[in-house]
Design a protein around this motif. Structure first.
Motif, PDB file in Angstrom:
ATOM      1  N   ASP A   1      18.761  21.942  26.068  1.00  0.00           N
ATOM      2  CA  ASP A   1      20.086  21.338  26.169  1.00  0.00           C
ATOM      3  C   ASP A   1      21.027  22.244  26.960  1.00  0.00           C
ATOM      4  O   ASP A   1      21.864  21.771  27.727  1.00  0.00           O
ATOM      5  CB  ASP A   1      20.669  21.077  24.778  1.00  0.00           C
ATOM      6  CG  ASP A   1      19.909  19.990  24.013  1.00  0.00           C
ATOM      7  OD1 ASP A   1      19.125  19.241  24.634  1.00  0.00           O
ATOM      8  OD2 ASP A   1      20.112  19.903  22.790  1.00  0.00           O
TER       9      ASP A   1
ATOM     10  N   ALA B   1      23.185  21.280  30.313  1.00  0.00           N
ATOM     11  CA  ALA B   1      24.631  21.508  30.451  1.00  0.00           C
ATOM     12  C   ALA B   1      24.933  22.376  31.671  1.00  0.00           C
ATOM     13  O   ALA B   1      25.892  22.110  32.408  1.00  0.00           O
ATOM     14  CB  ALA B   1      25.187  22.152  29.180  1.00  0.00           C
TER      15      ALA B   1
ATOM     16  N   ASP C   1      24.489  20.237  34.822  1.00  0.00           N
ATOM     17  CA  ASP C   1      25.608  19.308  34.989  1.00  0.00           C
ATOM     18  C   ASP C   1      26.833  20.031  35.553  1.00  0.00           C
ATOM     19  O   ASP C   1      27.467  19.551  36.496  1.00  0.00           O
ATOM     20  CB  ASP C   1      25.930  18.630  33.659  1.00  0.00           C
ATOM     21  CG  ASP C   1      26.958  17.532  33.808  1.00  0.00           C
ATOM     22  OD1 ASP C   1      26.716  16.576  34.583  1.00  0.00           O
ATOM     23  OD2 ASP C   1      28.021  17.625  33.169  1.00  0.00           O
TER      24      ASP C   1
ATOM     25  N   CYS D   1      28.453  19.258  39.263  1.00  0.00           N
ATOM     26  CA  CYS D   1      29.842  18.819  39.423  1.00  0.00           C
ATOM     27  C   CYS D   1      30.610  19.739  40.355  1.00  0.00           C
ATOM     28  O   CYS D   1      31.467  19.282  41.115  1.00  0.00           O
ATOM     29  CB  CYS D   1      30.517  18.704  38.060  1.00  0.00           C
ATOM     30  SG  CYS D   1      29.929  17.287  37.107  1.00  0.00           S
TER      31      CYS D   1
ATOM     32  N   PRO E   1      32.381  12.240  33.074  1.00  0.00           N
ATOM     33  CA  PRO E   1      31.710  13.401  32.476  1.00  0.00           C
ATOM     34  C   PRO E   1      30.633  13.032  31.446  1.00  0.00           C
ATOM     35  O   PRO E   1      29.575  13.659  31.417  1.00  0.00           O
ATOM     36  CB  PRO E   1      32.848  14.192  31.820  1.00  0.00           C
ATOM     37  CG  PRO E   1      34.075  13.743  32.517  1.00  0.00           C
ATOM     38  CD  PRO E   1      33.832  12.309  32.916  1.00  0.00           C
ATOM     39  N   GLU E   2      30.897  12.037  30.630  1.00  0.00           N
ATOM     40  CA  GLU E   2      29.922  11.645  29.606  1.00  0.00           C
ATOM     41  C   GLU E   2      28.662  11.056  30.251  1.00  0.00           C
ATOM     42  O   GLU E   2      27.540  11.429  29.905  1.00  0.00           O
ATOM     43  CB  GLU E   2      30.540  10.636  28.643  1.00  0.00           C
ATOM     44  CG  GLU E   2      29.630  10.286  27.483  1.00  0.00           C
ATOM     45  CD  GLU E   2      30.297   9.346  26.492  1.00  0.00           C
ATOM     46  OE1 GLU E   2      29.578   8.471  25.979  1.00  0.00           O
ATOM     47  OE2 GLU E   2      31.501   9.483  26.243  1.00  0.00           O
TER      48      GLU E   2
ATOM     49  N   SER F   1      27.610  11.456  33.351  1.00  0.00           N
ATOM     50  CA  SER F   1      26.957  12.499  34.129  1.00  0.00           C
ATOM     51  C   SER F   1      26.075  13.364  33.227  1.00  0.00           C
ATOM     52  O   SER F   1      24.897  13.596  33.515  1.00  0.00           O
ATOM     53  CB  SER F   1      28.021  13.363  34.824  1.00  0.00           C
ATOM     54  OG  SER F   1      27.445  14.488  35.424  1.00  0.00           O
ATOM     55  N   MET F   2      26.636  13.823  32.117  1.00  0.00           N
ATOM     56  CA  MET F   2      25.878  14.689  31.209  1.00  0.00           C
ATOM     57  C   MET F   2      24.697  13.951  30.604  1.00  0.00           C
ATOM     58  O   MET F   2      23.605  14.518  30.481  1.00  0.00           O
ATOM     59  CB  MET F   2      26.803  15.228  30.116  1.00  0.00           C
ATOM     60  CG  MET F   2      26.144  16.236  29.201  1.00  0.00           C
ATOM     61  SD  MET F   2      25.618  17.725  30.067  1.00  0.00           S
ATOM     62  CE  MET F   2      23.983  17.897  29.400  1.00  0.00           C
ATOM     63  N   GLN F   3      24.875  12.671  30.256  1.00  0.00           N
ATOM     64  CA  GLN F   3      23.766  11.896  29.675  1.00  0.00           C
ATOM     65  C   GLN F   3      22.601  11.774  30.653  1.00  0.00           C
ATOM     66  O   GLN F   3      21.439  11.936  30.266  1.00  0.00           O
ATOM     67  CB  GLN F   3      24.238  10.504  29.260  1.00  0.00           C
ATOM     68  CG  GLN F   3      25.053  10.487  28.003  1.00  0.00           C
ATOM     69  CD  GLN F   3      25.607   9.104  27.687  1.00  0.00           C
ATOM     70  OE1 GLN F   3      25.636   8.215  28.527  1.00  0.00           O
ATOM     71  NE2 GLN F   3      26.062   8.934  26.460  1.00  0.00           N
TER      72      GLN F   3
ATOM     73  N   TRP G   1      20.918  15.195  31.168  1.00  0.00           N
ATOM     74  CA  TRP G   1      20.152  15.512  29.970  1.00  0.00           C
ATOM     75  C   TRP G   1      18.870  14.688  29.924  1.00  0.00           C
ATOM     76  O   TRP G   1      17.798  15.217  29.616  1.00  0.00           O
ATOM     77  CB  TRP G   1      20.993  15.254  28.711  1.00  0.00           C
ATOM     78  CG  TRP G   1      20.263  15.630  27.446  1.00  0.00           C
ATOM     79  CD1 TRP G   1      20.251  16.857  26.851  1.00  0.00           C
ATOM     80  CD2 TRP G   1      19.437  14.783  26.655  1.00  0.00           C
ATOM     81  NE1 TRP G   1      19.457  16.819  25.724  1.00  0.00           N
ATOM     82  CE2 TRP G   1      18.944  15.555  25.585  1.00  0.00           C
ATOM     83  CE3 TRP G   1      19.058  13.453  26.743  1.00  0.00           C
ATOM     84  CZ2 TRP G   1      18.102  15.041  24.605  1.00  0.00           C
ATOM     85  CZ3 TRP G   1      18.202  12.930  25.778  1.00  0.00           C
ATOM     86  CH2 TRP G   1      17.738  13.727  24.723  1.00  0.00           C
TER      87      TRP G   1
END
Length: 143
Positions: free
Chosen positions: A8, A12, A15, A19, A34-35, A37-39, A42
């Motif tokens: 994880d 992170a 990501d 960005c 942001p949410e 992108s991170m999903q 991941w």
């Protein structure tokens, strides 16, 4: 050194790197969610761990590091061709910090090609895309 993303924390870090570097390169075509992108990062970074048995994973993410600092990343997904059932690997992202020796990109690509070969699939890198105004297209030879 190039390694497979495995945690994880790796997701992170990728990501955050994307960005920053993609924005600086002018490669972002819309504002970052942001949410979302991170999903997606991941999902790709953890895909190898989440694959069941002999299933081909959704993708994988590679990290290039120098002196403990991330200097590049290649995220790969595994769709099927639009015209058939065979799957292949292709880049979802491919970014590196400034690299005068031009070592980071080739090292990431070589590792991705080795992993694709190991899975018995083709790797298609779409870096030849160029933007013209609002139209994004890939150059190809005419017949």
């Amino acid at each position: 050194m190039v390694r497979l993303a495995e945690s994880d924390q790796d997701a992170a870090a990728i990501d955050a790197f994307l960005c920053e570097v993609a924005a600086r390169a002018g490669a972002l075509r819309c504002p970052v969610n942001p949410e979302k992108s991170m999903q997606e990062v991941w999902r790709i970074a953890r895909a190898v761990d989440l694959a069941q048995g002999d299933d081909i994973p959704y993708g994988f993410a590679l990290i290039a590091e120098r002196a403990g600092e991330m200097v590049g990343t290649l995220g790969v997904i595994c769709p099927a061709y639009w015209y058939g059932d065979q799957r292949f690997f292709t880049d979802r992202w491919f970014f590196a910090k400034a690299d005068p020796q031009r070592e980071i990109g080739p090292a990431l690509r070589a590792e991705a090609e080795a992993l694709a070969r190991e899975a018995g699939l083709t790797l298609v890198i779409n870096l030849k895309q160029r933007g013209v105004g609002n139209v994004i297209y890939a150059r190809f030879a005419t017949m």
